[in-house]
Every structure is written in structure tokens, then in C-alpha cells.
Design an enzyme around this catalytic site. Structure first.
Site, short mmCIF file in Angstrom:
data_model
loop_
_atom_site.label_atom_id
_atom_site.label_comp_id
_atom_site.label_asym_id
_atom_site.label_seq_id
_atom_site.Cartn_x
_atom_site.Cartn_y
_atom_site.Cartn_z
N GLU A 217 0.86 -1.19 0.00
CA GLU A 217 0.00 0.00 0.00
C GLU A 217 0.89 1.23 0.00
O GLU A 217 1.80 1.33 0.82
CB GLU A 217 -0.91 -0.03 1.24
N HIS B 107 -25.11 -2.74 0.41
CA HIS B 107 -26.27 -2.77 -0.48
C HIS B 107 -26.85 -4.16 -0.56
O HIS B 107 -26.13 -5.16 -0.52
CB HIS B 107 -25.87 -2.31 -1.88
#
Lengths: 122, 401, 587
Positions: free
Chosen positions: C120, C138
């Protein structure tokens, strides 16, 4: 021949508008609410002065800086000198409020005093 | 601290709870002079002013709880209970009355909808005061200060003297709104550049602030199209107002005044929760520390009355801001008492003015003349009880001359 | 019709001469257009064509940042040369990107006997889109039927109960409520005279939505009306004619999740290398041998590209550029916790077709009690453009005003923007690279990427298996991670006990959110190196005052724990919090 000035009194948050008349050696101030203000008005035309507040380095205290100020106002054009003179000043704990930190700072004849107590920690 | 000292002086058993490591609130970071002219008759620095009260507190042997966070308060009954958290553990404190004096917080850039990014290099003025005055650290090299109030000007002077490379102050008003003395000795004395009628539209920068987009505004503070300008800087300091930190009072059910954003209080600074008082900047933002201290003294008097079980009026008299008054405390008259009522109000106009206290039918109860009122200066007026006697409600107006 | 002629036909709609080339289902576009918006539209038009597996959009627009990209490329090349010979280690799998996708894959791989490194470039995980979204899990109604998105969303959603329990992450299935109002079918009003408009809106449209969800595999969808709506959301608009209620929608704190995934992956043997930026690859023929970073080279048998908005650049560096990311910014407004209870479900107003800038947004509660409005959806040329323009704030306030007319909209405490990473085909791209043997693309992970993350990880690992990676389960895999205990949430007895053991539990640093010094120290122990990393893990400075009081105290603790001067403390990435000392003296 008289001269007139209008200045804001800075001795307290009230900010009185002083009207100052200078006639020869005589200074006449109106618009003040206290004697401090009258004195300020007289000085502001002859020799404007300010209290300088800043900090100096302190060792072994809760915070690394000790707030200090000039015990009395110093001439306005000497503020920078006072600040510069305090560069490199290191104080040891404990310190008491009002204690003199630097005597006769930058040759102004005014002392720099501690604004607060600071105890040793750790 | 002032309320605690006064109550302890009267012989009450007082505990003083403080979340920080020492007493005095934010006075430790306010190293500039000008505090205490009303109480001590001389201009002290913040730490000096606080120091006087600390001496009193230690003389009286106050029960001081430092480093202590109040987690919850049960303020409903006659005996109030506080749950505190400190490095000593979780403790419960019972009290018959509570005075809240937890001050205010600084408004942050999100509250004034400043756009752009949020990299390192964005501070509030109070944060910078602490940083510079307690830690000896400068926030950055090229500084923009947003806000023309007292704190912004004081911070500008400190940063100027302590060695930043450049500094500019912007504000949306026509001129600095802070006290004239600060304009003189913080800005004009050092020729620090400032731009009136200017606000920050957006902050630019990925990791560290690279600059801001300034925009000019009109007299209603609406941005004027195509006046955007990029101003390079590595630091933006917001000094855009203070707000009473009222969430803790709201949590115990106290009513909040949307104008002051502090609690609704009666003439002894008692909130709408009985036996719970408020003082200082938690009630409203005081411009003079002396007035904040007075509010604490009045609250202490209120606590005394409450503990003595003194009588309340059958019909409390509401106090309402009249014309040209932005905020007003107290919100109502509730106690039987002889002492005059001390009201604080923030005028909406500037200049010579009358402060007029009137009843609901327009009858004038008291009038006082002021040489100079301004929105940034809180006005104080004493109203004798006799003047209010019989009034069903009281309005206070400011009428320009 | 061949793919070529379909592309040619699609390009005819644009007044430019666009050259194209098709290779293994990937369309390469070249040419020049006026505006960035046109660049996006052309890419989308080609991406919509059935059979197109990727669009590499090399068209330039006026204002294309040629110089900037050149500088970026030169910097990369320099770092590549400096670091390619310094070998850091040998790994079975190297994952590029520490967002929710990368960390979820890392944790999934940590179930097997493998040596895994996650790279990262930032100072913390979760600093891209994973930190700046609305935290919604969702249900899976919205994605187009038959897409990978639809499949992984529904599956991912179902996996969250167990995952959140294992990782000690707060997760609430609050359900979503989609309101149907007189505005829902506004665009079709003229085709639906008089009472038909309301009838179609209230009695036909909701069933179409329900049907779509059912076909995607979403369970429990209900249509509710009148009091049924207001029982669930007492303060929602009385204009609502009907609502589609989907009980499986959930919320969580996205960076709590990513931090938890990362911690659990590390506990199971994964190495996470922060501030490690990929600058190139060492290849032998069509096989990647090593991933070169600013810190040296990670030798790798397999490489996973989970680089979010930068996935296309990583693919290019690796030699298999099969798509272009077109960054889509989303602005979100955050409201004060004191408004908790105002909105209990993920609520939005359905609009068909959806308005361009606020598609997919709505009003959500958070697990911490705040309420969020947004996000918007705006195409931006800059992948790191997280700026919020004042107009965008007003746009959101306006967009959802009507569904909560009395909402105290002035109580915003913060706003922020994240940048989504869609490709022009708009579906997730999770497949082996076409032109490099051992690279797996996990790209185009936009909304509902968070909801899909656990399923994406599972699917990605299956793909790696099909590419030849041997997966031998590790018997000692520990799925559990303990959250950082919170002083604000524990019982008084427990807090007292902890304080007696360690007084730092009793030193409350952030008073708005009641965060103790012990929590900050624990966050640092778990890898937080910056002020923002602490904020995300402990909620320090996330309350009403936004850090006005606690920032300095936290900086002091960071300075002490990391053993660096306070003036060196970092907010995030390269951004130092402070910038000098008074009069140049020692602090």
C-alpha cells in the site's frame, strides 16, 4: 500651535477613543474612562509603549514553553528587540508567577517576568 | 473556578471537576495581556488572571478533581448524581446542585462550508494558541488567518513575532470586528496585511495546504462572481467564532436558546433543569473574562438560594430580545430576590445608542445611554427589581442615536 | 455483426475522428476530443457494447495533463531503476492495494499455506475510496441482472453477518427504504395522463423494482404504503405514495472493516507493507517475476491488482492494460450524532431515470449514530480529486430536502469526497490478465464494492486457484479479531477495572466521542502511524467540535509513542501536522 490626535486606548478591551491635544509641553487627553487610559493617551503621543507577551523555553515542565511578559510596557519600536533578546533563554523549573526571568531586557530598563507558576514534572 | 471559589468561601462543600490537568480553562493559552481590568483594575495576562483564582482555590482547600471527565449526569431529582472517569477510576459524585462551566468550542471550517480538500495545515485559532504558546511549535510558514475577531488578531500578532514568513488576515466584514485595541496593537502596530470583504472559498492541497481560493464578497457576504483568486500558503487558521459547548447540557434535558446556542437560564443562571446552573462561555460568549466571572458569581448566588430553598415567583417573567438585540440573557426572571438583575445583550447595531428596557405594553422600565455599542461587544445592564415589578414580560431594545 | 462494426457504429454518434483497435475483446481508442466529458461519454458508449471486455481510452481531451503524466512516469522510472535490484523477499502472492478489496483478498488468502504480501503506498490502509463512502452494505437490487456485480453483491451482503462477527466490526442490518413519490417517474408524466400517473407510480413501478431484485436473488423485498412507511420512518415525507423495503441492506463503518481485515490478515501471517508504492514489474516473457517498489523488489509467483483508481496504471506497468478507470467523485455530508434517530434506514427517493449527479445516493444512518447525505456521482479527470465544492454541498442538501422536509440541515459537522474506480464496462473486472500469465485483475470495484468485498475476495481466490495457485488450508487460521475496546461503550464496572490496571483508560482525550488515551495507544500498537489513522480507528476528533480540543493532545501521544518530535507528527501520507518551531528554537 497645538496638535490633535485620535487613538484607540489599548490598555483594556474597552477600547476608549481618546482625543489628545498637544500644546508645547502640555498634553491634554479626553475620552478616557480611567486613569490608566489618561496615562496611556499621554504616553501614546510622546513615547508609544506596549506590553510584550511571549514565551521562553522551560525544561522539565508540563509544557515546553513558559509564558512571560514585560513587567511594564516597553517602547513600541523595541518590541522586536525584546523578542530577539529572549531567543535562547532557557528556564529551569520551578518558576513562580511574577518571577523575573530576564532583567532589563534588551536595555529597555524593563524586566521580563513569568506569567505563571510552573512546577517540575517527571 | 470562580463559582467554586465563591461557594466554598460561603462555606459550602464544593467539588470542582476539571477535564484538563490543571485549572483555568483556556486562560493558559491566552498569554497576551488585557484580562481582569474590571475585577483587578489592571491588565493581566490569561495565566496571571487564572493564577489569582488558583491561589484562592488552594487557600480554601477546594476538593479539585483534575483529569476528570464527566460521563453522565442524573440531574432529575433533588440529589444529582455524576459519574466521572479519571485515571483514578470510575467514581460517583452526589451533589445537591451543579454548576456547569465547561465553556465553548471553536467553530470549524465545516460550519462555514469552506470547500476544497482537508490536508494537513488547517487549524482553529485556539489550537494554534496552544501550539505556539505552550509547545513552542509554529503551525506553518506562510499563514492565512480567516476571521477579523479578537482571537484571529491576537494569533496573527503572536505568529508575526514568533517568526512565520508571511501572514495575511481575511474577513467578510467591512473592517475588523474585534476590539479596537487589538486592531491597533496586533495588526496596525506591525503592518500585518489584511483583506476585508474576502472569504476562503476552497482550500487547495493534497497532503499539505498549498493555498486557498479567496473570493470577494458583497455586503451580504455573498461571493462576487469572477473575483476568485489563488493565494499560496501552507497554513490556514480559522478564527470564525465560538459556540457554547452545550451538548452536555442538552443531554440532561436542558433547553437550549438557538440565539446564544447556550442554555436557557433565569436571572441566577439556572438552566431549565432545576438546581443545574451554568456560567461563563457555556451560557454565551463573553468578550470580557470579568463578565464571565461575574456570571459565575451570580450562579453561585443562585446555588445558595436554591440550596436554601428560597421562593420562586408564581409567574416567572420572560425576558425577550427586542429590536436590534441579537442575544439576551437571562431568559426569564424566576426568583424572589432584592438584588438587581444583570442582563447581558449583544447589540445588532453599531454606534451611540440607548439600551431600553420595556414591558410588554411598551412602557419603558429603564433606559441607559452607551457611548458606543457594537455587535462584537456584549453589553451589560443592571435592572433594579422595582423597575420590573408588575411587568408580565420584559423586552430589551437597543435604539441607535 | 462483428465487434469492430459495433464499435464503429457507436463512434458515429460523436463528431470526432476516433481511431480504434480491438484485441481479444478489448477496445483501444485513440484520437482527440474537446472536453473531458466527451472523453467519458465515448468510453461509456463503447463500454456498453455487448461483447466488449474492456475499453482502453487513449483519447486526449483539451487540458489533458500531459506534462504531469510525463513527470509521474519519469519519477516511476527513476524509482524503478533505483530499487529493482534490492530484493525484499519471495512471495506466493503479492497484492497491490490496501483498500477493502485488497485487504479482504489478503485475509481470504491467509486461510491457506501461502506467503502473502500486501503493498500500500499510503501511510495507512483504507485511504482511498474505502474510507470515503457511505458504509452501506447494499442488498443487490440495483446492479444489472447477470453482471458479476449483481452476483457478488448479493453473495457479499449475505456473508457480512458472519464476517462482522468474526472481525468484531459493528454491522447493522437496518434495511433500506426507497420512497416512491410524485417525482419518481416525473420524466414519464406526459405519457401517463391524469390518475394513470399515480397508479403506475404507486402500483406498478414498485413491483418492477421488486421483480428486478428478486431476479438478482434478493430476498424479503416488500412494498409498503401509507402508515407502513411512516411507522418505519416517522419523519419521512408524507408525499410518499409507496416504498420498496429491502430488509437485507446494512451499514457498517468502512474503515473499521478494512482495519479489521488488515489486522486479521496480519495475525494470520500476511505482511502488510505501508508507504510502499509499486513503480514497475520485472518480467520474463509473459510472466511477472517481481514487483518493484520504492522500497525494493517483492518477488512474486502471483500478483493481484487491487489498486482501485490506479488499477489501470498498474495493469499498464505490468503489461496488460485492458481497461481505463474513469474516476467518479462522490461527495458526502455528515451530520451531528445528536440527530441519531432522525433516519433509521437507508432511505432514498427513487427516480427513474436517475439524476446524473446524485445517482445511487441517499440518506443513511451510520453505526455510530451520525447521519449521512449523499454521495454524489461526478466524473473528474483527477484520480485524487477529493475536493468538495460549496456548490456540491448545496446540491446534496437540495436533492434530499424533499424527502425529509424538517431535517435540521444546518447541523453538518463534516463533508468529504471519495473517488470511485469504475471502468467503461462498468462491471467489476475480476479475471486473469489477458497478456500476462500470473496477474489477476480485481479492477473496476466501484459501488457496491464494499457490500461485495467478501464475495470478491472469495471469487478472486477461486480465480487464483484456476490460474494454478495451490490452496492448502491452514489448520491454525484464526478468523477472529478483537476490536479496540471503547471506553464510551463499556460498562462502568469494566471501565473501572481497566483503569485500575492501566490509568490511561481514565484519561479521556476526546470529549465529544469519549476516547481514552489507552485506545489511542492501542491503535498505535495495531499499526496507526498518523493522526488520521488514529481518528479512523478510535473516532478521536470525529464529533461535534471536529478535533478542536483533542488534536494537539493526540499529537502529543503519537509523538511520545512513536518517539518522534511533535513537530514531525503526520496527519496523513506526506502531510506533517506542524511546520516549524518558535524562533527556530528546540521545542
Amino acid at each position: 500651535m497645538s496638535q490633535e490626535y485620535e487613538v484607540l486606548c489599548i490598555r483594556c478591551p474597552k477600547g476608549c477613543r481618546l482625543r489628545i491635544t498637544v500644546e508645547g509641553n502640555a498634553v491634554h487627553v479626553v475620552g478616557f474612562a480611567c486613569l490608566e487610559g489618561k496615562r496611556f493617551g499621554e504616553e501614546e503621543v510622546r513615547n508609544p509603549r506596549r506590553i510584550v507577551t511571549t514565551t521562553v523555553r522551560i525544561l522539565n515542565a508540563r509544557y515546553p514553553r513558559l509564558p512571560v511578559r514585560t513587567a511594564e510596557p516597553v517602547p513600541k519600536d523595541r518590541i522586536r528587540d525584546v523578542i530577539d533578546a529572549l531567543k535562547g533563554v532557557v528556564v529551569e523549573t520551578p518558576v513562580r508567577r511574577g518571577q523575573v526571568i530576564v532583567k532589563d531586557v534588551a536595555g529597555t530598563g524593563v524586566d521580563v517576568i513569568a506569567e505563571r507558576d510552573m512546577e517540575a514534572v517527571g | 473556578m470562580a463559582a467554586a471559589v465563591k461557594l466554598a468561601g460561603k462555606g459550602y462543600d464544593v467539588a470542582l471537576i476539571e477535564r484538563k490537568e490543571e485549572l483555568g480553562g483556556i486562560l493558559d493559552q491566552c498569554i497576551h495581556d488585557g484580562f481582569g481590568t474590571k475585577i483587578f483594575g489592571k491588565a493581566l495576562s490569561g495565566p496571571e488572571f487564572a493564577g489569582h483564582f488558583m491561589d484562592e482555590a488552594s487557600k480554601l482547600g477546594l476538593d479539585v478533581h483534575l483529569n476528570t471527565y464527566v460521563k453522565s449526569v442524573n440531574a432529575g431529582g433533588d440529589v444529582k448524581e455524576l459519574v466521572t472517569v479519571s485515571p483514578r477510576g470510575v467514581e460517583r459524585i452526589k451533589a445537591r446542585s451543579i454548576v456547569y462551566a465547561i465553556g465553548c468550542r471553536e467553530r470549524h471550517p465545516f460550519e462555514i462550508k469552506v470547500g476544497g480538500t482537508r490536508p494537513a495545515g488547517i487549524y482553529t485559532a485556539g489550537m494554534v494558541q496552544r501550539l505556539v504558546n505552550l509547545y513552542g511549535i509554529l503551525p506553518g510558514k506562510r499563514v492565512l488567518i480567516v476571521g477579523g475577531g479578537d482571537v484571529g488578531m491576537i494569533v496573527a500578532r503572536h505568529l508575526y513575532l514568533e517568526g512565520v514568513e508571511s501572514i495575511t488576515v481575511v474577513f467578510p466584514e467591512e473592517f475588523f470586528v474585534g476590539l479596537p485595541r487589538n486592531v491597533q496593537q496586533c495588526i496596525l502596530d506591525f503592518n500585518i496585511p489584511f483583506r476585508p470583504r474576502t472569504v476562503v472559498k476552497e482550500i487547495v492541497g493534497k497532503e499539505r495546504v498549498e493555498g486557498v481560493i479567496l473570493v470577494k464578497v458583497d455586503e451580504n457576504w455573498r461571493p462576487i462572481p469572477s473575483t476568485e483568486e489563488f493565494y499560496p500558503c501552507d497554513t490556514v487558521i480559522f478564527s470564525v467564532g465560538l459556540v457554547p459547548y452545550a451538548k452536555k447540557l442538552r443531554a440532561i434535558g436542558a433547553e437550549i436558546d438557538p440565539r446564544t446556542r447556550g442554555p436557557v437560564v433565569n436571572e441566577f443562571f439556572e438552566s431549565t433543569v432545576r438546581g443545574v446552573f451554568a456560567a461563563g462561555n457555556l451560557v454565551q460568549i463573553f468578550d470580557y473574562v470579568d463578565d464571565a466571572v461575574e456570571s459565575a458569581y451570580i450562579a453561585a448566588d443562585g446555588v445558595e438560594k436554591y440550596l436554601a430553598g428560597e421562593g420562586r415567583l408564581d409567574n416567572p417573567v420572560p425576558f425577550k430580545p427586542g429590536s436590534n438585540v441579537r442575544t439576551l440573557t437571562p431568559h426569564r426572571l424566576e426568583w424572589e430576590d432584592e438584588r438587581p438583575v444583570v442582563a447581558f445583550l449583544r447589540p445588532a447595531v453599531e454606534g451611540r445608542a440607548w439600551i431600553i428596557v420595556r414591558g410588554g405594553n411598551g412602557e419603558i422600565l429603564k433606559k441607559e445611554f452607551r457611548q458606543y455599542v457594537r455587535p462584537s461587544t456584549l453589553e451589560r445592564i443592571e435592572i433594579p427589581r422595582e423597575a420590573i415589578d408588575g411587568a408580565e414580560e420584559v423586552y430589551i431594545d437597543v435604539a441607535g442615536v | 455483426m462483428s465487434l469492430e462494426s459495433k464499435v464503429r457504429k457507436a463512434l458515429r454518434d460523436f463528431p470526432y475522428e476516433i481511431k480504434f483497435e480491438v484485441r481479444d475483446g478489448v477496445v483501444f481508442l485513440d484520437g482527440e476530443v474537446e472536453t473531458y466529458q466527451e472523453w467519458v461519454e465515448i468510453g461509456l458508449a463503447v463500454g456498453r457494447i455487448k461483447g466488449v471486455e474492456g475499453v482502453v481510452n487513449r483519447i486526449r481531451w483539451k487540458g489533458y495533463p500531459k506534462e504531469e503524466l510525463k513527470r509521474k512516469e519519469e519519477r516511476r522510472r527513476k524509482l524503478y531503476e533505483e530499487n529493482k535490484d534490492r530484493i525484499i523477499g519471495e512471495y506466493d502472492v503479492v497484492i497491490i492495494g490496501g483498500g477493502v478489496t485488497g485487504t479482504a483478498i489478503a485475509r481470504e488468502l491467509s486461510k491457506y499455506r501461502l506467503k502473502v504480501a500486501l503493498l500500500e503506498k499510503a501511510t495507512d490502509v483504507s485511504v482511498g475510496a474505502s474510507k470515503a463512502n457511505n458504509g452501506m452494505i447494499h442488498p443487490g437490487v440495483a446492479p444489472k441482472r447477470g453482471t458479476l456485480k449483481a452476483k457478488l453483491n448479493v453473495r457479499g451482503n449475505a456473508m457480512y453477518d458472519e464476517l462482522a462477527r468474526d472481525l468484531g466490526v459493528k454491522f447493522k442490518r437496518v434495511g433500506s427504504l426507497w420512497l416512491i413519490t410524485p417525482r419518481t417517474l416525473q420524466k414519464y408524466r406526459r405519457y401517463l395522463p391524469g390518475p394513470f400517473y399515480k397508479f403506475v407510480s404507486a402500483y406498478i413501478f414498485p413491483y418492477l423494482v421488486k421483480l428486478k431484485g428478486m431476479l438478482n436473488g434478493v430476498k424479503g423485498i416488500r412494498i409498503i404504503r401509507g402508515e407502513g412507511i411512516w411507522k418505519l420512518e416517522p419523519k419521512a415525507t408524507r408525499e410518499a405514495w409507496a416504498a420498496v423495503y429491502v430488509p437485507s441492506a446494512g451499514i457498517l463503518d468502512p474503515y473499521e472493516l478494512v482495519a479489521a481485515l488488515a489486522e486479521n490478515a496480519i495475525a494470520n501471517g500476511v505482511e502488510i507493507h505501508l508507504e510502499t508504492e509499486v513503480v514497475g514489474f520485472i518480467r520474463e516473457g509473459e510472466t511477472i517475476k517481481g514487483v518493484v517498489t520504492n522500497r525494493g523488489t517483492f518477488l512474486a509467483r502471483y500478483v493481484v491488482n487491487a489498486a482501485g483508481v490506479f488499477a489501470d496504471e498498474i495493469a499498464e506497468l505490468a503489461g496488460s492494460r485492458e481497461y481505463t478507470i474513469h474516476p467518479r467523485k462522490g461527495v458526502i455530508l455528515l451530520f451531528d450524532k445528536e440527530l441519531e434517530g432522525w433516519v433509521n434506514h437507508c432511505v432514498t427517493e427513487l427516480r427513474f431515470p436517475a439524476p446524473a449527479h446524485t445517482k445511487g445516493g441517499g440518506i443513511n444512518p451510520t453505526v455510530h449514530g451520525n447521519i449521512l447525505w449523499g454521495p454524489t456521482a461526478v466524473e473528474v479527470p483527477d484520480k485524487t480529486d477529493t475536493s468538495v465544492h460549496p456548490e456540491e454541498i448545496e446540491e446534496i442538501l437540495e436533492r434530499y430536502r424533499e424527502i425529509y422536509p424538517d431535517f435540521p440541515r444546518h447541523r453538518i459537522i463534516r463533508y468529504f469526497a471519495g473517488v470511485r474506480a469504475p471502468t467503461f464496462t462498468e462491471d467489476f473486472i475480476i479475471r486473469p490478465a489477458k497478456w500476462v500469465k500470473n496477474l489477476l485483475h480485481v479492477a473496476g470495484i466501484q459501488s457496491p464494492g464494499l457490500a461485495s468485498a467478501p464475495a470478491i475476495a472469495e471469487y478472486a481466490v477461486e480465480q487464483l486457484r484456476s490460474m494454478g495457485l495451490t490452496l492448502e488450508p491452514k489448520p491454525d487460521f484464526n478468523p477472529h479479531r478483537e476490536p479496540i475496546p471503547r471506553a464510551s461503550e463499556m460498562s462502568l464496572e469494566e471501565l473501572d477495572r481497566r483503569i485500575k490496571e492501566d490509568p490511561r483508560w481514565g484519561n479521556i482525550v476526546c470529549t465529544c466521542e469519549m476516547v481514552s488515551e489507552a485506545e489511542i495507544v492501542e491503535a498505535i500498537r495495531r499499526g496507526a502511524r498518523t493522526l488520521d489513522a488514529i481518528r479512523r480507528r478510535t473516532r478521536l476528533g470525529m464529533g461535534t467540535c471536529q478535533g478542536g480540543y483533542c488534536t494537539l493532545r493526540a499529537a502529543e501521544i503519537l509523538s511520545r509513542e512513536l518517539g518522534v518530535p511533535i513537530s514531525q507528527v503526520v496527519k496523513e501520507n506526506g502531510g506533517r501536522l506542524f511546520n516549524g518551531t518558535v524562533r527556530g528554537e528546540e521545542p
